[in-house]
Enzyme design. Structure first.
Site, PDB file in Angstrom:
ATOM      1  N   GLU A 119       0.849  -1.196   0.000  1.00 23.46           N
ATOM      2  CA  GLU A 119       0.000   0.000   0.000  1.00 23.46           C
ATOM      3  C   GLU A 119       0.880   1.239   0.000  1.00 23.46           C
ATOM      4  O   GLU A 119       1.570   1.521   0.973  1.00 23.46           O
ATOM      5  CB  GLU A 119      -0.911   0.001   1.239  1.00 23.46           C
ATOM      6  CG  GLU A 119      -1.781   1.250   1.318  1.00 23.46           C
ATOM      7  CD  GLU A 119      -2.531   1.374   2.646  1.00 23.46           C
ATOM      8  OE1 GLU A 119      -2.818   0.340   3.279  1.00 23.46           O
ATOM      9  OE2 GLU A 119      -2.800   2.515   3.048  1.00 23.46           O
TER      10      GLU A 119
ATOM     11  N   ARG B  38       0.851  10.342   0.419  1.00 26.44           N
ATOM     12  CA  ARG B  38       1.241  11.362   1.395  1.00 26.44           C
ATOM     13  C   ARG B  38       2.521  12.059   1.004  1.00 26.44           C
ATOM     14  O   ARG B  38       3.030  12.874   1.761  1.00 26.44           O
ATOM     15  CB  ARG B  38       1.433  10.719   2.773  1.00 26.44           C
ATOM     16  CG  ARG B  38       0.154  10.172   3.343  1.00 26.44           C
ATOM     17  CD  ARG B  38       0.348   9.677   4.756  1.00 26.44           C
ATOM     18  NE  ARG B  38      -0.570   8.597   5.014  1.00 26.44           N
ATOM     19  CZ  ARG B  38      -0.494   7.792   6.060  1.00 26.44           C
ATOM     20  NH1 ARG B  38       0.455   7.944   6.948  1.00 26.44           N
ATOM     21  NH2 ARG B  38      -1.370   6.824   6.209  1.00 26.44           N
TER      22      ARG B  38
ATOM     23  N   LYS C 130     -11.279  -1.273   6.565  1.00 27.08           N
ATOM     24  CA  LYS C 130     -10.059  -0.999   7.334  1.00 27.08           C
ATOM     25  C   LYS C 130     -10.536  -0.444   8.685  1.00 27.08           C
ATOM     26  O   LYS C 130     -11.390   0.457   8.712  1.00 27.08           O
ATOM     27  CB  LYS C 130      -9.240   0.019   6.547  1.00 27.08           C
ATOM     28  CG  LYS C 130      -8.283   0.870   7.332  1.00 27.08           C
ATOM     29  CD  LYS C 130      -7.407   1.657   6.354  1.00 27.08           C
ATOM     30  CE  LYS C 130      -6.781   2.864   7.040  1.00 27.08           C
ATOM     31  NZ  LYS C 130      -5.479   3.214   6.476  1.00 27.08           N
TER      32      LYS C 130
HETATM   33  C1  3PG Z   1      -2.353   3.870   7.672  1.00 20.41           C
HETATM   34  O1  3PG Z   1      -2.310   4.731   6.832  1.00 20.41           O
HETATM   35  O2  3PG Z   1      -2.924   2.798   7.502  1.00 20.41           O
HETATM   36  C2  3PG Z   1      -1.714   4.132   8.971  1.00 20.41           C
HETATM   37  O3  3PG Z   1      -1.297   5.446   9.075  1.00 20.41           O
HETATM   38  C3  3PG Z   1      -0.572   3.248   9.271  1.00 20.41           C
HETATM   39  O4  3PG Z   1      -0.373   3.438  10.617  1.00 20.41           O
HETATM   40  P1  3PG Z   1       1.019   3.145  11.325  1.00 20.41           P
HETATM   41  O5  3PG Z   1       1.981   4.137  10.773  1.00 20.41           O
HETATM   42  O6  3PG Z   1       0.718   3.344  12.791  1.00 20.41           O
HETATM   43  O7  3PG Z   1       1.400   1.726  11.001  1.00 20.41           O
END
Ligand code: 3PG
Length: 205
Positions: A44, A48, A131
């Site tokens: 994924e 960003r 999710k």
């Molecule tokens: C996402 O976009 O799914 C989360 O920001 C991932 O979260 P994490 O950085 O705490 O793993």
């Protein structure tokens, strides 16, 4: 095959989906190759960073990688992601425009939910895969267990993300309603491709 076969094919491919925030397109292929070599091939790429769409294109060239887009907030970003090569789309929340984009383009969407009302809106739209975000900040495993018990008869399945770590991911995967988890820990801390590969192998054995 169920109506959910497209998104199930993404969620069931691997127990952990690396959530990737890539700042330099030159890192895209080595990173994807390291993850695939480590046995984690569902990737994924979050929208960003300014180069995220190029990263999706580059990673899509890596044999064995199934590349999707994350942090997709609207239909325009959905379309751009698919044009760049994304085979699935993940969003932090659930909106009608994203569900419509998913159906119009026949690309599976994994939308974020945080509570029972979100899930019920998803059910109204014909969705059963979500999710759970932000998983830990939003009450963690006890919270998802409570939500799962309410909707279990409908066959709802989840991918928790947000606060999932090397230390806790197995606890999440032990829940019946959890198909897979997502997290950024695999690439955290300026990890080199070799470190990323080893972290992936620690999961896949
Ligand atoms: C996402 O976009 O799914 C989360 O920001 C991932 O979260 P994490 O950085 O705490 O793993």
């Amino acid at each position: 095959m169920s109506d959910f076969s497209q998104i199930d094919a993404v969620m069931d491919r691997s127990p952990v989906i690396p959530v990737l925030v890539v700042h330099d397109v030159a890192q895209a292929r080595p990173l994807a190759e390291a993850l695939v070599a480590g046995g984690l091939s569902t990737l994924e790429v979050t929208l960003r960073t300014p180069c995220a769409l190029d990263v999706i294109s580059e990673m899509s060239k890596v044999e064995g990688a199934l590349v999707g887009a994350g942090t997709v907030l609207n239909a325009e970003q959905f379309e751009q992601s698919v044009k760049a090569g994304a085979k699935f789309v993940v969003s932090p929340g659930l909106t009608t425009s994203l569900v419509e984009a998913s159906r119009a383009q026949n690309v599976p969407l994994l939308p974020g939910i945080a509570n029972a009302g979100d899930i019920m809106r998803g059910l109204d739209m014909g969705l059963r895969r979500f999710k759970f975000f932000p998983a830990v900040a939003n009450g963690g495993i006890p919270s998802l267990k409570s939500l799962s018990s309410v909707f279990s008869s409908l066959g709802v399945r989840f991918c928790p993300t947000g606060g999932i770590t090397e230390q806790n991911y197995k606890d999440w995967l032990a829940l019946d309603s959890v198909a897979c988890v997502g997290g950024s820990w695999l690439t955290a801390g300026n990890a080199t491709p070799e470190m990323v590969k080893q972290r992936a192998k620690a999961i896949t054995g």
